[in-house]
Write a protein that holds these residues in place. Sequence first.
Motif, PDB file in Angstrom:
ATOM      1  N   UNK B 121      -9.094   4.108  -1.554  1.00 35.06           N
ATOM      2  CA  UNK B 121      -8.991   3.263  -2.758  1.00 35.06           C
ATOM      3  C   UNK B 121      -7.907   2.223  -2.503  1.00 35.06           C
ATOM      4  N   UNK B 123      -6.101  -0.669  -4.659  1.00 35.92           N
ATOM      5  CA  UNK B 123      -5.985  -1.349  -5.958  1.00 35.92           C
ATOM      6  C   UNK B 123      -4.739  -2.241  -5.979  1.00 35.92           C
ATOM      7  N   UNK B 124      -4.943  -3.536  -5.856  1.00 36.95           N
ATOM      8  CA  UNK B 124      -3.807  -4.458  -5.980  1.00 36.95           C
ATOM      9  C   UNK B 124      -3.976  -5.256  -7.270  1.00 36.95           C
ATOM     10  N   UNK B 194      -4.577  -5.399 -14.461  1.00 37.85           N
ATOM     11  CA  UNK B 194      -4.429  -3.941 -14.497  1.00 37.85           C
ATOM     12  C   UNK B 194      -2.959  -3.592 -14.406  1.00 37.85           C
ATOM     13  N   UNK B 195      -2.302  -3.439 -15.548  1.00 39.74           N
ATOM     14  CA  UNK B 195      -0.868  -3.169 -15.521  1.00 39.74           C
ATOM     15  C   UNK B 195      -0.574  -1.815 -14.882  1.00 39.74           C
ATOM     16  N   UNK B 196       0.611  -1.734 -14.276  1.00 42.10           N
ATOM     17  CA  UNK B 196       0.990  -0.488 -13.620  1.00 42.10           C
ATOM     18  C   UNK B 196       1.177   0.618 -14.652  1.00 42.10           C
ATOM     19  N   UNK B 197       0.878   1.827 -14.254  1.00 43.37           N
ATOM     20  CA  UNK B 197       1.038   3.036 -15.081  1.00 43.37           C
ATOM     21  C   UNK B 197       0.275   2.935 -16.410  1.00 43.37           C
ATOM     22  N   UNK B 262      -9.495   5.063 -11.460  1.00 42.53           N
ATOM     23  CA  UNK B 262      -8.345   4.998 -10.552  1.00 42.53           C
ATOM     24  C   UNK B 262      -8.255   6.189  -9.623  1.00 42.53           C
ATOM     25  N   UNK B 263      -9.067   7.188  -9.826  1.00 45.12           N
ATOM     26  CA  UNK B 263      -8.971   8.382  -8.963  1.00 45.12           C
ATOM     27  C   UNK B 263     -10.352   8.877  -8.543  1.00 45.12           C
TER      28      UNK B 263
ATOM     29  N   UNK C  24      -1.578   3.684  -0.567  1.00 44.09           N
ATOM     30  CA  UNK C  24      -2.275   2.950  -1.628  1.00 44.09           C
ATOM     31  C   UNK C  24      -3.368   3.801  -2.273  1.00 44.09           C
ATOM     32  N   UNK C  28      -3.209   4.506  -6.245  1.00 45.46           N
ATOM     33  CA  UNK C  28      -4.220   3.794  -7.034  1.00 45.46           C
ATOM     34  C   UNK C  28      -4.379   4.387  -8.435  1.00 45.46           C
ATOM     35  N   UNK C  29      -4.199   5.696  -8.563  1.00 43.83           N
ATOM     36  CA  UNK C  29      -4.360   6.293  -9.891  1.00 43.83           C
ATOM     37  C   UNK C  29      -3.257   5.845 -10.852  1.00 43.83           C
ATOM     38  N   UNK C  30      -2.145   5.315 -10.294  1.00 46.89           N
ATOM     39  CA  UNK C  30      -1.070   4.792 -11.142  1.00 46.89           C
ATOM     40  C   UNK C  30      -1.115   3.271 -11.225  1.00 46.89           C
ATOM     41  N   UNK C  31      -2.164   2.682 -10.672  1.00 43.52           N
ATOM     42  CA  UNK C  31      -2.273   1.214 -10.627  1.00 43.52           C
ATOM     43  C   UNK C  31      -1.027   0.593  -9.997  1.00 43.52           C
ATOM     44  N   UNK C  32      -0.699   1.073  -8.794  1.00 50.97           N
ATOM     45  CA  UNK C  32       0.410   0.498  -8.028  1.00 50.97           C
ATOM     46  C   UNK C  32      -0.103   0.127  -6.643  1.00 50.97           C
ATOM     47  N   UNK C  33       0.586  -0.804  -6.025  1.00 52.89           N
ATOM     48  CA  UNK C  33       0.137  -1.274  -4.713  1.00 52.89           C
ATOM     49  C   UNK C  33       1.339  -1.368  -3.791  1.00 52.89           C
ATOM     50  N   UNK C 133       6.037  -4.756 -10.629  1.00 50.80           N
ATOM     51  CA  UNK C 133       5.979  -3.310 -10.357  1.00 50.80           C
ATOM     52  C   UNK C 133       5.574  -3.067  -8.903  1.00 50.80           C
ATOM     53  N   UNK C 134       4.584  -3.821  -8.437  1.00 50.47           N
ATOM     54  CA  UNK C 134       4.131  -3.668  -7.048  1.00 50.47           C
ATOM     55  C   UNK C 134       5.260  -4.011  -6.067  1.00 50.47           C
TER      56      UNK C 134
END
Lengths: 662, 285, 172
Positions: B121, B123-124, B194-197, B262-263, C24, C28-33, C133-134
């Motif tokens: 996966x 995701x950026x 897509x904001x973090x967390x 996301x998972x 990554x 990804x499950x936390x939407x971080x890169x 955040x990234x």
Amino acid sequence: MHTPLPGDIPGLTVERRDGRDPRILFFYFIIVVMLLLLAGGLAHQQLRRTGEHANAERVQTQRRIVHPGPRGNILDRHQRVLVDNRPRFSVRLLLDAIRPEIRAEELIIKRRFRAQDDADKPDLPTAPEIRRLARMSVVQRYLDQVNRILGRDERVDARELDRHFTRELLLPYTLLDDLAPADYARLLERLPVNSPAQVYTSSARHYPNGSAASHVLGYVGSTEDVGIEDFPGEDLRTFKMRGSVGRDGVEKRHDDVLQGEAGGAIFRVDPSGNRINPPLAQVNPRQGGNLTLSIDLDLQLAAEKRLAETEMAGAAVALDVHTGEVLVLASKPDYDLNAFSPKLGANAAADITARGAWFKRAVQGAYKPGSSFKVLTTIAGFRAGVLKPDSTVPCPGFFRVGNRSFACHDGHAHGEIDLVMAITKSCNVFFYQQGITIGIDALAREARRFHLDRPTGIDLPDETRRMIIPDPEWKRRVTGEAWQGGDTAQFAIGQGFVDVTPLQMACFAASVARDEVWTQPFILHDPARPRQRTEPIGLTPEQRAALLTGMEQVTRRPFGTARILDDPQLLAPLPGLRIAAKTGTAQKQTERGMINFAWLIAFAPIEDPRIAIAIAIEGDTPGEETGGGRYASPVAHAIFQAWLESRLPGARKIKIPFKPSE
Amino acid sequence: MPSRRFDQARPFLTLGILVAGWLIMPGAVKSFLRASFFELTAPVTLAASKVRDLQDFWALRSHSKTELIEAGRDQARINASYEVAVQQTTELKAEIARLETLLRLPSRDQYRLEHARVARRDFSAWWQRIVIRKGRDHGIPVGAPAVFSGGVVGRVAEVHAMTAVVELITSPGVRLAGVVEGDSRPISFQGGSNPAFAPPTGIVELMPLDIIASPTSPKRLVTSGYGGVFPPGLTLGTIVRAELGSDGLHKSGEVRLDERLGSLTEITVLVPLEVDAAAPVRSSP
Amino acid sequence: MNLRRLALLCAPLLLLWGIQTEVNHVLSSHQLFFFSGGLFVAFIALTQPFGAGLAAMLIAGLACDANAPVAFGTHAALFGLAHNIVHRMRDRIPKDDAVAGTLLALFTNFGLFLAFVAILSPGGAAPLPRLAADLVCSQVLVALAAPWFAALQSCCITLVETALALRAERLR
């Protein structure tokens, strides 16, 4: 040759000058003066003319784009949508995004021309021609991409593309317009998100009820005159997207309310005129105000349906007796308003012209009112004191005035006939007699008292001014002839020179219903509009009772001319509704022969009048008996029926339209 | 000293020449190089994925027998309910087929299902992609829709020999035509920021004005089927906010997407049958 | 340019790329890169000859490009540029100081991240909180991984140089 000066160091290659040499000082002076001039000029340009230069630079490098705001909706009195906006989807090409491709294409085209065999080699096109070819090629490439997605085979219009590049470079170029929802959905899904070709929306007028009230609502046309208030950059070169402006009907009369507020953006542009994102300033367009008409959609549709069933031209008007608000303003033939959105085609326009559907019969049609005018003659007779509620006249079936003989309504002798029966049976002889007795001056004066000689002043454009209430002076002025006794007799039964519009007759019916002389019609709905109060007609209760009894008997069997309204075999009963009416059948000599016009004026309920109606139907066959009772009564019946149904508890589902504040 | 200055600039000059050469290099060469480099790194991705699977396997092996028995019992219940659903689906399919024959309609069975494990996966802020462990060898075409139990995953963006890249609907680069459930008017859906967390979101545009959605009364957004890529009725997300758009004719809004995007560990690619017929297909497991 | 040197320089970069993709995958499950461009560039630019370093950068960059939806060559060009800048300044940076190396990796990573923001989000259309955040996540991870990756590369480089010395001796 350099001569060593005293003080020169031997071997030094640098020339030394004595700074106090007067000749050198002179040059120093000149240089200093010139430098001062330069510095002064620079200071003048930089300090004093800064504003001018900055403005010139701004005007040269910035462009303004103005987008029209969507027009407001038009609603009926129960807030149902009569006109709103439909999204108009198009696929457009962002020209600034395809600039590099066009440049690359220019190089390819040049190379191809140069690579051709000498024998076949044509003259190398000029730079503008190559540019044009490159633009065409690149734009067609994107159009082909869209064609592939939609399964079409569209070609770029070279002339239109040139025009766009010359005049509207900042605006996206429309590849395809007016896409169906399925088409734009396909494009949404299949065009890359970052493609220069994108789906855009604009607004076009939408008429959910097709031709309903088309002559009232009017239509819009496109305009380039889109203004934007309180937005800077008026001196900048401005590109305006086409907006819309009311061309007829309410759309025209209340254009100021309906017109949306334009939005705009100011972009910086490169030397070629292509815009640089993002915009320096931006204002979103805003929708115009909504307009609530007094029209009742149910009644309007009912009237139009019944009018259309007659397959003849005609008009129907219904008013709220108390307020004068127009509930129905129908005119046939009419046109489907959706044909105007986004633009009326030549064929559709020709069809409307051929059918005579531009003519708004309700407000522009000046007709002889025929026997429906007898109500006015009755009132004039009462007020002149020559007519009593119990007056009788012998009807031998004809009436002689001088050398002329006039036949009665149906050619039959009614015998000794009183007022109520004369109204019920529409006896012409009775009213010829009354008219002659009353006299033309009193009759005309009474008609003018009811404002039948002038436009009603309804807030719609194009109301005719051709209504006529004749008198001897008018006849002398217009025809150069003297007034005859027969003219008075004809006038008394709504024939001869008199002309009125259906709207005027509806106002007259509403006035009689209220026992007053004037009803001002309104097309805009105001829930707080007060009951109209004007001068009373001035009838005694007995006189009014006789008049109303006669008018009620018109709608009753066995003698009433509109007895069809009381015949359950022919028309559905209107339970509990007492209607006062008067039919009329006017004749008009045309090139094709004598044409009849069917009339009916009515109001109901008699005990507390709330709705007044006037119907006029043009006969289309010479010699055919197009009587008011037979042709106009069913239209009035449809309106009364819809009106009764709308008053039943829970009869109308009020659909609240979207409000921007939601 | 000119020569010294040139020495200092030489690295940049060299890089500039290389970049210039790169820019004029034919596109075919670049495509070949790109594919080569992807395939060069693909074994790393696949190996890592297999190792992860192995790790999961051993993690599962560490469960006690009691846990396994309980899980098996739960699974049996779920299977039973699915059995019923499968029977109903079979009946409905038969009915649809009968009606299609009767009405001479084209068949709605336009896809073959190809299940695939997620190898990676990625995701950026600019892209949201996954790499799956099936590619050209399994007949997966570019543009094929991918789904999971929560609805639409995305669209196949690249296909390689043993892997394929799926661009997720959370990605700002994905746009498709959706409809509000029970409505037929198409709406533009696009992946959003897509904001973090936080759960992924998308944006809807061109939404009819009469559609009202709020966090307390969200509207379900499903695929429209008009675009020709996704079959109709697949869940995209829920519209939780709708506001009047800048054109005054439509609403724009926010769509909350499934957090499980996301998972993801396994997805199903819908391979269009007409593409499938032309492609070399290996039977799916 | 020696191919064996190049291969041994690229091997840790490929491993770094693999680790970056795995991190990554988890994030990804936390939407971080996690972006580790600075690690790719810093140590090679600091220690290796220009030609070998640039070639390794270009190869690593192309590998990254092949796995990302960006114009093919973007990573390569940016890594090459960053390599040249660091290479130009490396006389003023202590090579054997782990802290200096880590700081250099962080600065390089920061610069490369900003360059990507500028390229991929033209017109300032980037979701700034997400990018922030990234960036924070990337910098923390780069700071944690830098000493280990420097040591790994140092081992590889030693291996390269020993092999090259042995070969030279054999040839003599």
